[in-house]
Design a protein around this motif. Sequence first.
Motif, PDB file in Angstrom:
ATOM      1  N   ARG A   1      -8.653  -7.244  -5.506  1.00 39.39           N
ATOM      2  CA  ARG A   1      -9.986  -6.897  -5.980  1.00 39.39           C
ATOM      3  C   ARG A   1      -9.919  -5.769  -7.001  1.00 39.39           C
ATOM      4  NH1 ARG A   1     -11.924  -6.416  -0.222  1.00 39.39           N
ATOM      5  NH2 ARG A   1     -12.842  -8.417   0.327  1.00 39.39           N
TER       6      ARG A   1
ATOM      7  N   ILE B   1      -4.112   1.499  -7.095  1.00 32.44           N
ATOM      8  CA  ILE B   1      -4.416   0.348  -7.942  1.00 32.44           C
ATOM      9  C   ILE B   1      -3.676   0.481  -9.276  1.00 32.44           C
ATOM     10  CG2 ILE B   1      -6.269  -0.829  -9.226  1.00 32.44           C
ATOM     11  CD1 ILE B   1      -6.395  -1.380  -6.260  1.00 32.44           C
TER      12      ILE B   1
ATOM     13  N   TYR C   1      -5.252  12.815   0.392  1.00 29.41           N
ATOM     14  CA  TYR C   1      -4.006  12.645   1.137  1.00 29.41           C
ATOM     15  C   TYR C   1      -3.904  13.692   2.238  1.00 29.41           C
ATOM     16  CZ  TYR C   1      -2.344   9.490  -2.524  1.00 29.41           C
ATOM     17  OH  TYR C   1      -2.205   8.450  -3.379  1.00 29.41           O
TER      18      TYR C   1
ATOM     19  N   GLY D   1     -19.375  -0.290  -4.069  1.00 28.50           N
ATOM     20  CA  GLY D   1     -18.052  -0.093  -3.489  1.00 28.50           C
ATOM     21  C   GLY D   1     -17.816   1.396  -3.336  1.00 28.50           C
ATOM     22  N   LEU D   2     -16.561   1.720  -3.100  1.00 28.77           N
ATOM     23  CA  LEU D   2     -16.156   3.106  -2.925  1.00 28.77           C
ATOM     24  C   LEU D   2     -16.610   3.973  -4.092  1.00 28.77           C
ATOM     25  CD1 LEU D   2     -14.634   4.537  -0.776  1.00 28.77           C
ATOM     26  CD2 LEU D   2     -12.487   3.860  -1.845  1.00 28.77           C
TER      27      LEU D   2
ATOM     28  N   ILE E   1      -7.253   8.152  -3.969  1.00 23.51           N
ATOM     29  CA  ILE E   1      -6.060   7.473  -3.446  1.00 23.51           C
ATOM     30  C   ILE E   1      -6.050   6.019  -3.882  1.00 23.51           C
ATOM     31  CG2 ILE E   1      -4.936   6.670  -1.328  1.00 23.51           C
ATOM     32  CD1 ILE E   1      -5.887   9.202   0.056  1.00 23.51           C
ATOM     33  N   VAL E   2      -7.198   5.357  -3.746  1.00 23.42           N
ATOM     34  CA  VAL E   2      -7.266   3.938  -4.098  1.00 23.42           C
ATOM     35  C   VAL E   2      -7.015   3.754  -5.598  1.00 23.42           C
ATOM     36  CG1 VAL E   2      -8.799   1.934  -4.255  1.00 23.42           C
ATOM     37  CG2 VAL E   2      -8.749   3.303  -2.173  1.00 23.42           C
TER      38      VAL E   2
ATOM     39  N   ILE F   1      -5.671  -0.093   1.688  1.00 22.52           N
ATOM     40  CA  ILE F   1      -4.918   0.592   0.629  1.00 22.52           C
ATOM     41  C   ILE F   1      -4.692   2.058   1.010  1.00 22.52           C
ATOM     42  CG2 ILE F   1      -5.020   1.411  -1.767  1.00 22.52           C
ATOM     43  CD1 ILE F   1      -6.513  -1.149  -2.488  1.00 22.52           C
ATOM     44  N   VAL F   2      -5.753   2.702   1.470  1.00 21.50           N
ATOM     45  CA  VAL F   2      -5.654   4.125   1.814  1.00 21.50           C
ATOM     46  C   VAL F   2      -4.679   4.307   2.976  1.00 21.50           C
ATOM     47  CG1 VAL F   2      -6.916   6.116   2.735  1.00 21.50           C
ATOM     48  CG2 VAL F   2      -7.918   4.749   0.910  1.00 21.50           C
TER      49      VAL F   2
ATOM     50  N   ASP G   1     -10.698   9.494  -0.816  1.00 26.33           N
ATOM     51  CA  ASP G   1     -10.181   8.142  -0.622  1.00 26.33           C
ATOM     52  C   ASP G   1     -10.193   7.360  -1.931  1.00 26.33           C
ATOM     53  OD1 ASP G   1      -9.786   8.552   2.090  1.00 26.33           O
ATOM     54  OD2 ASP G   1     -11.815   7.939   2.602  1.00 26.33           O
TER      55      ASP G   1
ATOM     56  N   GLY H   1      -7.510  -5.999  -1.018  1.00 25.80           N
ATOM     57  CA  GLY H   1      -8.049  -4.799  -1.652  1.00 25.80           C
ATOM     58  C   GLY H   1      -7.404  -4.548  -3.015  1.00 25.80           C
ATOM     59  N   TYR H   2      -6.098  -4.735  -3.098  1.00 36.02           N
ATOM     60  CA  TYR H   2      -5.400  -4.557  -4.365  1.00 36.02           C
ATOM     61  C   TYR H   2      -5.845  -5.613  -5.376  1.00 36.02           C
ATOM     62  CZ  TYR H   2      -2.140  -1.377  -2.062  1.00 36.02           C
ATOM     63  OH  TYR H   2      -1.589  -0.328  -1.400  1.00 36.02           O
TER      64      TYR H   2
ATOM     65  N   GLY I   1     -10.853  -3.633   2.402  1.00 38.02           N
ATOM     66  CA  GLY I   1      -9.702  -3.716   1.497  1.00 38.02           C
ATOM     67  C   GLY I   1      -9.257  -2.337   1.059  1.00 38.02           C
ATOM     68  N   ASP I   2     -10.228  -1.492   0.717  1.00 40.02           N
ATOM     69  CA  ASP I   2      -9.896  -0.136   0.285  1.00 40.02           C
ATOM     70  C   ASP I   2      -9.255   0.652   1.419  1.00 40.02           C
ATOM     71  OD1 ASP I   2     -10.927  -0.573  -2.248  1.00 40.02           O
ATOM     72  OD2 ASP I   2     -12.939   0.039  -1.666  1.00 40.02           O
TER      73      ASP I   2
ATOM     74  N   LEU J   1     -14.898  -2.346   1.532  1.00 42.03           N
ATOM     75  CA  LEU J   1     -14.280  -1.120   2.043  1.00 42.03           C
ATOM     76  C   LEU J   1     -13.098  -1.429   2.960  1.00 42.03           C
ATOM     77  CD1 LEU J   1     -17.310   1.273   2.667  1.00 42.03           C
ATOM     78  CD2 LEU J   1     -15.924   0.988   0.622  1.00 42.03           C
TER      79      LEU J   1
ATOM     80  N   GLU K   1      -5.297   5.574  -7.593  1.00 38.41           N
ATOM     81  CA  GLU K   1      -3.883   5.798  -7.861  1.00 38.41           C
ATOM     82  C   GLU K   1      -3.063   4.567  -7.440  1.00 38.41           C
ATOM     83  OE1 GLU K   1      -1.053   8.983  -6.010  1.00 38.41           O
ATOM     84  OE2 GLU K   1      -2.852   9.991  -6.744  1.00 38.41           O
TER      85      GLU K   1
ATOM     86  N   ARG L   1     -11.022  -5.901 -10.853  1.00 38.26           N
ATOM     87  CA  ARG L   1     -12.110  -5.047 -11.312  1.00 38.26           C
ATOM     88  C   ARG L   1     -11.663  -4.220 -12.518  1.00 38.26           C
ATOM     89  NH1 ARG L   1     -13.257  -2.646  -6.606  1.00 38.26           N
ATOM     90  NH2 ARG L   1     -14.345  -4.459  -5.782  1.00 38.26           N
TER      91      ARG L   1
END
Lengths: 499, 499
Positions: A286, A254, B284, A156-157, A249-250, B249-250, A246, A283-284, B245-246, B243, A252, A290
């Motif tokens: 997941r 989550i 951001y 993932g990210l 950001i994600v 979110i972003v 990114d 996404g949230y 989903g992420d 990604l 934060e 996690r």
Amino acid sequence: MPLLKGQRFKCYNHGMLSEKMLAVFEKECRLEKIKKTLVGVSGGPDSLCLSDILYNSGYPVIIAHFNHRLRADSDEDARKVMHFANERNLPFVIGQGDVAETARAEKLSLEEAARKERYHFLFDQARVYEAQAVVVAHNAEDQVETVLMHFLRGAGLAGLKGMSIRTLSTEWNAEIPLVRPFLGIWRAEILEYIQEKKLDPVYDSSNQDTTFFRNRLRHDLIPYLTAYNPQVKEVIRRMSANLSGDFAIVEEAIEESWNKCITSIGPGFAAFSIPILQKMGRGYQRGILRKAVTCLRPNLRDIDFDVIEKGADFVQNPTRTGRIDLASHLKLFIEGKAIYLADENYEIPTSIWPQISTGEEIPLPKSGRVELGSSWSVEVEEFSLKDLSGEPWKEKNIQEAWVNARTVTGTLCLRTSRRGDRFQPFGMAGRSTLLSDFWINTHIPRRARRDWPLVCCSEGNSIVWVPGLRLAEPFRVTQDTSQVVHLTLYCGSLTGKLV
Amino acid sequence: MPLLKGQRFKCYNHGMLSEKMLAVFEKECRLEKIKKTLVGVSGGPDSLCLSDILYNSGYPVIIAHFNHRLRADSDEDARKVMHFANERNLPFVIGQGDVAETARAEKLSLEEAARKERYHFLFDQARVYEAQAVVVAHNAEDQVETVLMHFLRGAGLAGLKGMSIRTLSTEWNAEIPLVRPFLGIWRAEILEYIQEKKLDPVYDSSNQDTTFFRNRLRHDLIPYLTAYNPQVKEVIRRMSANLSGDFAIVEEAIEESWNKCITSIGPGFAAFSIPILQKMGRGYQRGILRKAVTCLRPNLRDIDFDVIEKGADFVQNPTRTGRIDLASHLKLFIEGKAIYLADENYEIPTSIWPQISTGEEIPLPKSGRVELGSSWSVEVEEFSLKDLSGEPWKEKNIQEAWVNARTVTGTLCLRTSRRGDRFQPFGMAGRSTLLSDFWINTHIPRRARRDWPLVCCSEGNSIVWVPGLRLAEPFRVTQDTSQVVHLTLYCGSLTGKLV
């Protein structure tokens, strides 16, 4: 140093590299010159170059070397690093461990064992010497390889962003960061510095620090990809830099969502509000799952994609009776309005509800408190209506009941439910319903219903009050009531609403 | 259909594929059976299979075919698709365009031109037929290739997440979504369906819909990567799902931050609060800059990484006088507490400040209002102190000034600043300073200072009030004041604080 085909970067002389690093040390790594900095030095070009620049820039450097003892010439490497430190009059610490033995004992690959021992040593020493950070010399090529490795293995990210320039890991030490100032610097620039400054690094022919997989990436895959895009290394480095932002950001977002939907957490479980969680995007969901898995299994390094997908599907379409097993002996199930992620043998303690032993019948005093166990109690008071100010029975407070004393046949007592029990909820016109039907419309889970205390009349056995939930209609205070019994359900000293 | 080496997936019979698609159509694509659905059908296996399943599932399908006229047998393809539609009694629309000519005229590659013409046709028809969506048949392999292509060419989250299963693009139509139900379906499963249902697809030998680059990925890179991980295709598909989903979110987080830091936006510019923007993380800052570039250059498809990095560096360390040029004739510069991203020839209109023509001297009436232009005006009133209730001159309101009438020499007038002008700001003890020094401590940009109106005495020429900013100390109301002049600065009917 000849440029490899397809590589594009500016060649700085070492002065420019040192200069460029100053801003990186200060702003991105947040290193301070008034504090000690521990550098992990293998003796290779990267760590030697980094130590030299840090030293020349005025950082109080401690040189730390870990001898993996995996090669015959590892003692020679250690001597070289010591010589480098001595020449500059820098503190030098050396550690060693039987990596092969650790690998055997803990069932790790040699590389994993080496990594583990090495970082343990570095952070131990950083703690002892009160260093502000452990600094290591991973460079841009290492970063690109790491990202590619994650990409190929599935990530993932968090994986695609690669290594971080500054990170706190509870795996090593929650307060001392791991810092990697060279992540944006290509190897060629480092080698150029080494040459110009005539440093004498160790060139590890066996490359024991890198796995076979990483070597294949370096010598085979990356040159191959370069045919698709000569800039591919730079492209991947930028990608990882972008994704780092990114990722922050994600993380934060989550964290924020986690706080919005978590209802309780404790050893072996975490519980979330189903309606709130369901309203969030995939996404949230997941990310929260996690994070929950990570909370319950902090040592789990990789969480399988399928596990999280299965979990997110269950969040979206949960079955009340169902539960699903996730990885690592975790289960996901519903109780009330909450979804639980918990150890597979975790049982939600019934002590969160008022409970008494089945069969027992507990007489209630005219005035006083009866302890039910697990901090729960019921308090009884009796008043003459004319002694009360206002009409407190009209307040909506399901933790309390106001009973018309005249309607009680015999005395009041507590018991659990019996087959065929009937109950006419307060406010419901007409006749009584089965108590079992009443339960269905509450949020109380099935397993807590059997031992739920009921306030009844000792004669006739009618249910007067289901504590915490509802008074029975026939016992309510009416216009001609003169004497009232006031019942209150406590947990500890609390009378708040049941959740 | 033999499995390719390294491919792993379950083989469903077509019944299972249809069944699986039902949930995808409904939940992920949000297609409704009561509304028309337009499917883009090339005649290849993917689009034929998708149309057949949609049709059999009861969706009112419109078959739309675009004839690119790039191959000799393209008319034959069109006939086949028409035959497919006729067999099922489905509405059939066909479009064609001179792709080669468009490519020449708009300087696009053949593939870009084909894509452009095709989607224009599909969305045009969708609008005409009031379809709920344009559906296309990109499959999991297409998705993997797209992600790899973006990965190799360099992409952020937006590119790495690949295509979306449902998306609204203003490029085509802001209300009709583009839907891709097959993104999770592998080609083999589609071919199996085609075989079992004995459908007769077009097999495009020239593969004109895919670029050379994409073909190389398919036939060379992906098999090569499979040697590193036999699951690599599935791994990339999952990655893109994660990604997505992420990315959502972003996007949401950037939208929220955008709203927090934007101060004004209009044709050719967007302005953001520097202190707020600087407090945000790098991710951001990048996201907001990227969004701003997209707002000002909606047709720009790729925003260069370096451009955004340069912008983010400037945000972090702006120079008051500096400006930097970004891509596409955009500039980034500071004014007041705002950072502007604007067209390179954009000038912030001075009409946001009160301005008069240099050299002019405007007498102020005893009582009344003087228009300065661009909605700005100054109002004058005179009072006897004993007629006023309270002590309004003690209120902190820089849009107004209360002047001790006795201190005014001659009458009041408006003029712009002159070389050597001096000014003693209200509350500042001692002697006056240069007006030019006073300006430095204000947030008024240099370009607005020259024509700023100043209230002065007609005799002696002392500055009484810098409208909107500060009264001069010698003219303040004191204990022995009997007559006061009240001055107010308006913009339109507003007297709020200058921003």
